[in-house]
Write a protein that holds these residues in place. Structure first.
Motif, PDB file in Angstrom:
ATOM      1  N   ILE A   1     159.402  39.958 137.817  1.00 45.61           N
ATOM      2  CA  ILE A   1     159.497  40.161 136.282  1.00 45.61           C
ATOM      3  C   ILE A   1     159.812  41.332 136.081  1.00 45.61           C
ATOM      4  CG2 ILE A   1     158.413  39.618 134.149  1.00 45.61           C
ATOM      5  CD1 ILE A   1     157.024  37.265 135.449  1.00 45.61           C
ATOM      6  N   VAL A   2     158.945  42.191 136.532  1.00 48.10           N
ATOM      7  CA  VAL A   2     159.270  43.726 136.176  1.00 48.10           C
ATOM      8  C   VAL A   2     160.557  44.327 136.593  1.00 48.10           C
ATOM      9  CG1 VAL A   2     158.496  46.118 136.780  1.00 48.10           C
ATOM     10  CG2 VAL A   2     156.869  44.526 136.530  1.00 48.10           C
ATOM     11  N   ALA A   3     161.093  43.790 137.810  1.00 48.37           N
ATOM     12  CA  ALA A   3     162.402  44.143 138.262  1.00 48.37           C
ATOM     13  C   ALA A   3     163.626  43.429 137.401  1.00 48.37           C
ATOM     14  CB  ALA A   3     162.660  43.386 139.662  1.00 48.37           C
ATOM     15  N   ALA A   4     163.271  42.273 136.639  1.00 46.87           N
ATOM     16  CA  ALA A   4     164.264  41.922 135.833  1.00 46.87           C
ATOM     17  C   ALA A   4     164.347  42.767 134.513  1.00 46.87           C
ATOM     18  CB  ALA A   4     163.927  40.401 135.679  1.00 46.87           C
ATOM     19  N   MET A   5     163.207  42.900 133.839  1.00 49.72           N
ATOM     20  CA  MET A   5     162.828  43.784 132.637  1.00 49.72           C
ATOM     21  C   MET A   5     163.739  45.301 133.067  1.00 49.72           C
ATOM     22  SD  MET A   5     159.073  42.894 131.560  1.00 49.72           S
ATOM     23  CE  MET A   5     159.332  44.056 130.215  1.00 49.72           C
TER      24      MET A   5
ATOM     25  N   GLY B   1     174.855  59.466 133.169  1.00 46.29           N
ATOM     26  CA  GLY B   1     174.999  60.383 134.717  1.00 46.29           C
ATOM     27  C   GLY B   1     173.701  60.834 135.129  1.00 46.29           C
ATOM     28  N   THR B   2     172.761  61.023 134.162  1.00 41.99           N
ATOM     29  CA  THR B   2     171.292  61.660 134.767  1.00 41.99           C
ATOM     30  C   THR B   2     170.721  60.300 135.428  1.00 41.99           C
ATOM     31  OG1 THR B   2     171.415  62.924 132.733  1.00 41.99           O
ATOM     32  CG2 THR B   2     169.246  62.676 133.837  1.00 41.99           C
ATOM     33  N   ALA B   3     170.100  60.707 136.540  1.00 46.65           N
ATOM     34  CA  ALA B   3     169.587  59.613 137.372  1.00 46.65           C
ATOM     35  C   ALA B   3     168.140  59.362 136.778  1.00 46.65           C
ATOM     36  CB  ALA B   3     169.398  59.651 138.826  1.00 46.65           C
ATOM     37  N   VAL B   4     168.220  58.791 135.484  1.00 49.16           N
ATOM     38  CA  VAL B   4     166.797  58.438 134.784  1.00 49.16           C
ATOM     39  C   VAL B   4     166.440  56.739 135.465  1.00 49.16           C
ATOM     40  CG1 VAL B   4     166.866  60.049 132.848  1.00 49.16           C
ATOM     41  CG2 VAL B   4     168.068  57.559 132.716  1.00 49.16           C
ATOM     42  N   TRP B   5     167.617  56.398 135.698  1.00 51.73           N
ATOM     43  CA  TRP B   5     167.372  54.683 135.975  1.00 51.73           C
ATOM     44  C   TRP B   5     166.214  54.611 137.326  1.00 51.73           C
ATOM     45  CZ3 TRP B   5     169.275  54.703 141.073  1.00 51.73           C
ATOM     46  CH2 TRP B   5     170.122  55.698 141.469  1.00 51.73           C
ATOM     47  N   ASP B   6     166.207  55.695 138.070  1.00 49.46           N
ATOM     48  CA  ASP B   6     165.442  55.865 139.312  1.00 49.46           C
ATOM     49  C   ASP B   6     163.909  55.619 138.952  1.00 49.46           C
ATOM     50  OD1 ASP B   6     165.168  58.250 138.352  1.00 49.46           O
ATOM     51  OD2 ASP B   6     165.729  59.188 140.347  1.00 49.46           O
ATOM     52  N   GLY B   7     163.665  56.026 137.571  1.00 51.03           N
ATOM     53  CA  GLY B   7     162.222  55.850 137.000  1.00 51.03           C
ATOM     54  C   GLY B   7     161.731  54.612 137.063  1.00 51.03           C
ATOM     55  N   TYR B   8     162.724  53.600 137.237  1.00 52.27           N
ATOM     56  CA  TYR B   8     162.150  52.095 137.265  1.00 52.27           C
ATOM     57  C   TYR B   8     161.700  51.615 138.516  1.00 52.27           C
ATOM     58  CZ  TYR B   8     164.808  51.574 132.699  1.00 52.27           C
ATOM     59  OH  TYR B   8     165.021  51.554 131.444  1.00 52.27           O
ATOM     60  N   PHE B   9     161.781  52.472 139.545  1.00 58.95           N
ATOM     61  CA  PHE B   9     161.065  52.216 140.809  1.00 58.95           C
ATOM     62  C   PHE B   9     159.507  52.228 140.600  1.00 58.95           C
ATOM     63  CE2 PHE B   9     165.112  54.160 142.952  1.00 58.95           C
ATOM     64  CZ  PHE B   9     165.694  53.030 142.583  1.00 58.95           C
TER      65      PHE B   9
ATOM     66  N   ILE C   1     173.576  50.085 142.348  1.00 59.81           N
ATOM     67  CA  ILE C   1     172.641  50.414 143.460  1.00 59.81           C
ATOM     68  C   ILE C   1     171.218  50.641 143.172  1.00 59.81           C
ATOM     69  CG2 ILE C   1     172.223  52.213 145.237  1.00 59.81           C
ATOM     70  CD1 ILE C   1     175.173  52.815 145.109  1.00 59.81           C
ATOM     71  N   GLY C   2     170.850  51.069 141.998  1.00 62.02           N
ATOM     72  CA  GLY C   2     169.454  51.136 141.398  1.00 62.02           C
ATOM     73  C   GLY C   2     168.819  49.976 141.321  1.00 62.02           C
ATOM     74  N   CYS C   3     169.788  48.835 140.629  1.00 61.08           N
ATOM     75  CA  CYS C   3     169.090  47.453 140.234  1.00 61.08           C
ATOM     76  C   CYS C   3     168.943  46.752 141.745  1.00 61.08           C
ATOM     77  CB  CYS C   3     170.212  46.853 139.303  1.00 61.08           C
ATOM     78  SG  CYS C   3     170.184  47.710 137.818  1.00 61.08           S
ATOM     79  N   VAL C   4     169.941  47.022 142.682  1.00 60.38           N
ATOM     80  CA  VAL C   4     169.814  46.205 143.898  1.00 60.38           C
ATOM     81  C   VAL C   4     168.476  46.875 144.504  1.00 60.38           C
ATOM     82  CG1 VAL C   4     170.578  45.985 146.172  1.00 60.38           C
ATOM     83  CG2 VAL C   4     172.270  45.727 144.216  1.00 60.38           C
ATOM     84  N   THR C   5     168.419  47.968 144.503  1.00 67.05           N
ATOM     85  CA  THR C   5     166.915  48.784 145.246  1.00 67.05           C
ATOM     86  C   THR C   5     165.715  48.290 144.595  1.00 67.05           C
ATOM     87  OG1 THR C   5     168.217  50.580 145.617  1.00 67.05           O
ATOM     88  CG2 THR C   5     166.015  50.719 145.857  1.00 67.05           C
ATOM     89  N   THR C   6     165.848  48.097 143.336  1.00 68.11           N
ATOM     90  CA  THR C   6     164.788  47.595 142.339  1.00 68.11           C
ATOM     91  C   THR C   6     164.278  46.163 142.894  1.00 68.11           C
ATOM     92  OG1 THR C   6     165.450  48.869 140.456  1.00 68.11           O
ATOM     93  CG2 THR C   6     163.992  47.175 140.070  1.00 68.11           C
ATOM     94  N   PHE C   7     165.248  45.211 143.135  1.00 66.91           N
ATOM     95  CA  PHE C   7     164.929  43.855 143.464  1.00 66.91           C
ATOM     96  C   PHE C   7     164.659  43.859 144.912  1.00 66.91           C
ATOM     97  CE2 PHE C   7     167.028  42.431 139.310  1.00 66.91           C
ATOM     98  CZ  PHE C   7     166.367  41.305 139.093  1.00 66.91           C
ATOM     99  N   ILE C   8     165.042  44.559 145.607  1.00 70.50           N
ATOM    100  CA  ILE C   8     164.517  44.637 147.217  1.00 70.50           C
ATOM    101  C   ILE C   8     163.109  45.198 147.023  1.00 70.50           C
ATOM    102  CG2 ILE C   8     164.573  46.084 149.232  1.00 70.50           C
ATOM    103  CD1 ILE C   8     167.547  46.297 148.990  1.00 70.50           C
ATOM    104  N   LEU C   9     162.654  46.033 146.267  1.00 65.50           N
ATOM    105  CA  LEU C   9     161.349  46.444 145.999  1.00 65.50           C
ATOM    106  C   LEU C   9     160.454  45.432 145.438  1.00 65.50           C
ATOM    107  CD1 LEU C   9     161.433  50.232 144.653  1.00 65.50           C
ATOM    108  CD2 LEU C   9     160.865  49.416 147.033  1.00 65.50           C
ATOM    109  N   ALA C  10     160.935  44.498 144.594  1.00 65.54           N
ATOM    110  CA  ALA C  10     160.208  43.325 143.937  1.00 65.54           C
ATOM    111  C   ALA C  10     160.003  42.420 144.907  1.00 65.54           C
ATOM    112  CB  ALA C  10     161.202  43.208 142.847  1.00 65.54           C
ATOM    113  N   PHE C  11     161.136  42.004 145.710  1.00 67.72           N
ATOM    114  CA  PHE C  11     160.831  40.806 146.732  1.00 67.72           C
ATOM    115  C   PHE C  11     159.952  41.298 147.836  1.00 67.72           C
ATOM    116  CE2 PHE C  11     164.922  38.920 145.194  1.00 67.72           C
ATOM    117  CZ  PHE C  11     164.493  37.859 144.806  1.00 67.72           C
ATOM    118  N   THR C  12     159.915  42.574 148.288  1.00 64.93           N
ATOM    119  CA  THR C  12     158.908  43.082 149.178  1.00 64.93           C
ATOM    120  C   THR C  12     157.463  42.835 148.223  1.00 64.93           C
ATOM    121  OG1 THR C  12     160.411  44.681 149.962  1.00 64.93           O
ATOM    122  CG2 THR C  12     158.148  44.785 150.542  1.00 64.93           C
ATOM    123  N   GLY C  13     157.306  43.121 147.347  1.00 65.08           N
ATOM    124  CA  GLY C  13     155.980  43.098 146.459  1.00 65.08           C
ATOM    125  C   GLY C  13     155.516  41.564 146.241  1.00 65.08           C
ATOM    126  N   TYR C  14     156.533  40.813 146.230  1.00 60.82           N
ATOM    127  CA  TYR C  14     156.347  39.420 146.183  1.00 60.82           C
ATOM    128  C   TYR C  14     155.624  38.724 147.316  1.00 60.82           C
ATOM    129  CZ  TYR C  14     157.277  34.057 145.838  1.00 60.82           C
ATOM    130  OH  TYR C  14     157.175  32.804 145.821  1.00 60.82           O
TER     131      TYR C  14
END
Length: 299
Positions: free
Chosen positions: A59-63, A34-42, A90-103
């Motif tokens: 690759i980073v988003a997949a990891m 429940g602690t939002a540590v997953w946003d540390g992957y952004f 929601i965090g994983c989807v946001t992560t891949f949105i950032l990843a495709f933007t970076g691509y």
């Protein structure tokens, strides 16, 4: 220089990305669900924008997604697991949105850098060909610049001379190397490039072909590139460069782009040489006429 700098810092970028991925995963093992540590992957996904490879953010988003799932199963008990699944999805989807933007950003950056590199090569070659240089100096200047800019280990330049092409310049080639002094259209790889008006790459260099060396030894390059320089549909020169594996793609594109520039410069150099010969002949004829005039006057 830019490419060498990027290659030097590339391992450091990947090490930093691994560390940034490990930090939120370690926090996930310590803090309750429940602690939002997953946003540390952004941050690691965004930092992957600095990598020279477009796939790095993906690759980073997949990891990060994999570590998020593993962290969910290993995290201490906390909130309702269904709520945690929704938040982490929601965090994983946001992560891949950032990843495709970076691509897309990395691809755009690499395209701009590639165009800058090509333009710098054109400008550098124009500078090397500047001035009213004799044909020998012009060939040496062109070959020296292109060999240095492309990182070639060896190279030769042939310029049209009548029906054939004579070797005007060489780079890194020993004096005893079996490089012909002249080539004709259709004879060998160089002659075939001249006859077909095209450039090509040879991945397996023959043993008796171009090689480089010094007083300490000799070796043959991994890849050989042959390109023509044309002006108004006429091949004025052909250049042969020995390169390392993986370097021929950009080199071929640059030589294709500057082929017309080099062809026009060589044609101008030949015109200047011809004008110089005509001027010398005219001066010689004028001197002979003057001598004959004086002789007639004396008679």
């Amino acid at each position: 220089m830019l490419r060498m700098t990027q290659q030097g810092r590339e391992p450091l970028i990947y090490v930093a990305l691994v560390i940034l991925l490990a930090l939120p995963f370690a926090a996930d093992l310590l803090f309750p669900l429940g602690t939002a540590v997953w946003d540390g992957y952004f941050p690691p996904v965004v930092c992957a924008y600095l990598a020279p490879r477009p796939l790095a953010p993906l690759i980073v988003a997949a990891m990060a997604t994999l570590l998020t799932i593993v962290g969910f199963t290993l995290a201490p008990a906390g909130v309702d697991p269904h709520v945690a699944i929704i938040n982490r999805s929601i965090g994983c989807v946001t992560t891949f949105i950032l990843a495709f933007t970076g691509y897309g950003l990395i691809r755009s950056r690499l395209a701009v850098q590639h165009q800058d590199w090509l333009q710098a090569g054109q400008v550098g070659l124009a500078h090397a060909l500047g001035g009213e240089q004799p044909l020998d100096e012009l060939g040496n200047s062109a070959l020296k610049f292109l060999s240095g800019y492309l990182g070639a280990q060896a190279g030769v330049l042939f310029i049209r001379n009548g029906d054939g092409f004579r070797r005007y310049a060489s780079f890194g080639v020993p004096a005893k190397a079996p490089v012909p002094a002249c080539v004709v259209p259709g004879d060998g790889l160089l002659g075939q490039a001249i006859a077909d008006h095209r450039s090509f790459v040879v991945d397996s260099v023959p043993d008796d072909y171009l090689y480089y060396g010094s007083a300490l030894g000799q070796a043959k390059p991994k890849t050989m590139l042959i390109a023509t320089a044309e002006a108004d549909g006429v091949v004025n020169a052909v250049i042969e460069l020995g390169l390392q594996h993986g370097e021929h793609r950009n080199a071929l594109e640059l030589l294709t782009r500057v082929g017309g520039q080099l062809g026009v410069a060589i044609r101008s150099g030949k015109y200047r040489a011809r004008l110089r010969e005509l001027l010398e002949e005219t001066q010689q004829q004028a001197e002979e006429l003057q001598a004959q005039s004086e002789e007639l006057r004396a008679n």
